[in-house]
Design an enzyme around this catalytic site. Structure first.
Site, PDB file in Angstrom:
ATOM      1  N   ASP A 276       0.827  -1.199   0.000  1.00 28.57           N
ATOM      2  CA  ASP A 276       0.000   0.000   0.000  1.00 28.57           C
ATOM      3  C   ASP A 276       0.869   1.260   0.000  1.00 28.57           C
ATOM      4  O   ASP A 276       1.667   1.469   0.909  1.00 28.57           O
ATOM      5  CB  ASP A 276      -0.868  -0.062   1.269  1.00 28.57           C
ATOM      6  N   GLY A 315      -5.181   3.798  -7.757  1.00 27.62           N
ATOM      7  CA  GLY A 315      -5.417   4.102  -9.167  1.00 27.62           C
ATOM      8  C   GLY A 315      -4.601   5.257  -9.708  1.00 27.62           C
ATOM      9  O   GLY A 315      -4.851   5.738 -10.810  1.00 27.62           O
ATOM     10  N   ASP A 336     -10.462   4.515  -1.095  1.00 27.71           N
ATOM     11  CA  ASP A 336     -11.021   3.530  -0.162  1.00 27.71           C
ATOM     12  C   ASP A 336     -12.540   3.466  -0.253  1.00 27.71           C
ATOM     13  O   ASP A 336     -13.220   4.496  -0.281  1.00 27.71           O
ATOM     14  CB  ASP A 336     -10.642   3.889   1.275  1.00 27.71           C
TER      15      ASP A 336
END
Ligand code: GLA
Length: 518
Positions: A276, A315, A336
């Site tokens: 992440d 993205g 999210d």
């Protein structure tokens, strides 16, 4: 008026000073690298940089009026993303800074949550009069090798399915709950329906040992034993980290420890890594994202253990154009999700034209499921599940599997919908028709069938005439309703679908023979 009066008191101070009392490096109390602000003031103009635990933001449109300051903080990486507007006031104790506004940009699908409110002020103290940003060595940029296209790792031939801790447990996740979810996946039949990964998201990380090996924190006393437990149930274990120095929740990231962390995960028996971005922006330029992900993909491959690699960077930077080449088995394409219809719909429907890229081994990820978390109606959750199936998206349940209503269970466990998601052809569906809040999507399936989803994003029930010619399809020989589990017989020119508010009718259209009607 009150503001002006207070301001005047400080104007007197700043007039006698050589430089503006704002100029310099400020840190949040207690001092951490997170929330460092470097201000440069010229006249009444303020510029600078802000370092959060996640990224660096440019400070723009800054203005100093007496003891008051106001500026915008924008992330140069995502110029379209919501930006922040701060207001601050000097006090004898320091600088009290309030995040006053979070401003959405029309071009960005990631909206400001409707319940967003300014938080309490941050108390900053002046750390130095330095107007240059100085970071410790562990936060400095390290060059990455040039990007090269990686071949597939052979994993995730269909979209990954399982459970992830974040949506329900967030930072409360622990070993006991993860084991309980593994038990529940088996007991509820979801494992046998295809949900095989048990993925621990952020907040498992502890400190590194003297050799730099990452250790779990007290919530996870023995990762190896946990992996053994999960494997003994016929399930696989997933874990989470960040290419930056910190994870999104501020825990230890993998920056400068990539190979070592990959070896630790492999030694524990980890089968899946969600990686992440978050603080990646602290140490890398935006354009280095592909290489930063590739670095970990190569580190995972070097362990020799098959580990699914999940790219999570919301993205940015047109990830679908390089996610697979960077070694990703899936890549997040959205911000999210949250357990509200609007958030789910934004993440899902915004993918309407991204088809043609994902396929076996590399999937579009509009984020994990919220089904069963309580914020949506059953019809809305059926829309969620159907939309993800049409997108060939990963199905990672995010609810407490011990406390599912039968209705929620039936949504997650619907094997006919799962079969659409997991279809071997791996073609992502797309929108083929739209009228106001009504949309029809189609997805070609192996063997020549099609999944056809009729969505109603409106708040009143709708009857939608599905005209096969509009969808560029022949008349199906047979139609089946995948939520009602009912054959609808053969279709003629059109079929009339009654769709609940914010609901869906999901059909499987078959042509009797193995043919491609297009
Ligand atoms: C980011 C991700 C989420 C979750 C959290 C954990 O926000 O997008 O899916 O992993 O971090 O901190």
């Amino acid at each position: 008026m009150r503001r002006l009066a207070l301001g005047l008191a400080f104007v007197a101070v700043s007039l006698t000073a050589q430089t503006s009392p704002f100029s310099g490096t400020w840190q949040r109390v207690p001092g951490e690298i997170a929330d460092t602000f470097v201000f440069n003031v010229a006249g009444d103009r303020l510029t600078g940089v802000m370092v959060t635990s996640n990224d660096r933001r440019m400070l723009l449109a800054g203005q100093v009026i007496g003891a008051d300051v106001a500026f915008e903080a924008r992330n140069p990486l995502s110029p379209d993303a919501p930006f922040r507007r701060y207001r601050g006031r000097l006090t004898p104790a320091g600088l009290d800074l309030t995040l006053a506004q979070l401003i959405a940009q029309p071009a960005f699908p990631y909206a400001v949550p409707p319940d967003w409110k300014p938080g309490p002020p941050l108390r900053l103290r002046k750390a130095s009069s330095d107007t240059e940003l100085r970071l410790p060595a562990t936060l400095q940029h390290t060059p990455l090798p040039p990007f090269r296209k990686l071949p597939t790792n052979g994993l995730a031939r269909t979209p990954p399915m399982g459970w992830n801790s974040w949506n329900k447990f967030a930072d409360a996740v622990n070993d006991v709950d993860v084991r309980a979810m593994a038990d529940a996946l088996v007991a509820t039949g979801l494992r046998d329906a295809g949900y095989t990964y048990i993925n621990i998201d952020d907040t498992w990380e502890g400190r590194r040992d003297a050799q730099g090996n990452i250790r779990a924190n007290a919530k996870f006393p023995d990762m190896h034993a946990l992996a053994d437990y999960v494997h003994a149930k016929g399930l696989k274990l997933g874990i989470y980290s960040s290419p930056g120095p910190k994870t999104c929740a501020g825990y230890e990231g993998s920056y400068l420890h990539e190979a070592q962390d990959a070896r630790t995960y492999a030694a524990w028996g980890v089968d899946y890594l969600k990686y992440d971005w978050c603080s990646g922006g602290l140490v890398y330029a935006a354009k280095e994202m592909p290489q930063a992900y590739e670095k970990m993909a190569l580190a995972l491959r070097a362990t020799g253990r098959p580990i699914v690699f999940s790219i999570c960077q919301y993205g940015e930077l047109d990830v679908q154009s390089w996610g697979a080449a960077a070694g990703g088995n899936l890549w997040r394409t959205t911000g999210d999700i949250s357990d509200h219809y609007d958030a789910m719909a934004r993440n899902g429907f915004s993918q309407f034209a991204l088809h043609g890229i994902a396929g076996p081994g590399h999937w579009t990820d509009p984020d994990m499921l919220e089904v069963g978390n309580g914020g949506m109606t059953a019809a809305e959750y059926r829309t969620h599940m159907s939309l993800w199936a049409m997108l060939a998206a990963p199905l990672l349940a995010g609810n407490d599997l011990r406390a599912m209503t039968p209705e929620v269970h039936d949504i997650l466990a619907n094997r006919e919908v799962i079969a659409v998601d997991q279809d071997k052809l791996g073609t992502q569906g797309w929108r083929v028709w739209q009228s106001g809040p009504l949309e029809i999507w189609k997805r070609p399936l192996a063997g020549g069938s099609y999944a056809v989803a009729v969505f109603n994003q409106g708040t009143t029930a709708a009857k939608v005439a599905v005209r096969w010619s509009d969808l560029r399809m022949l008349h199906p020989r047979s139609l089946r309703d995948l939520w009602a589990h009912r054959d609808l017989g053969s279709a003629t020119q059109e079929c009339l679908a009654s769709v609940e508010p914010r609901g869906v009718v999901l059909l499987r259209a078959s042509f009797g023979v193995e043919e491609d009607p297009q």
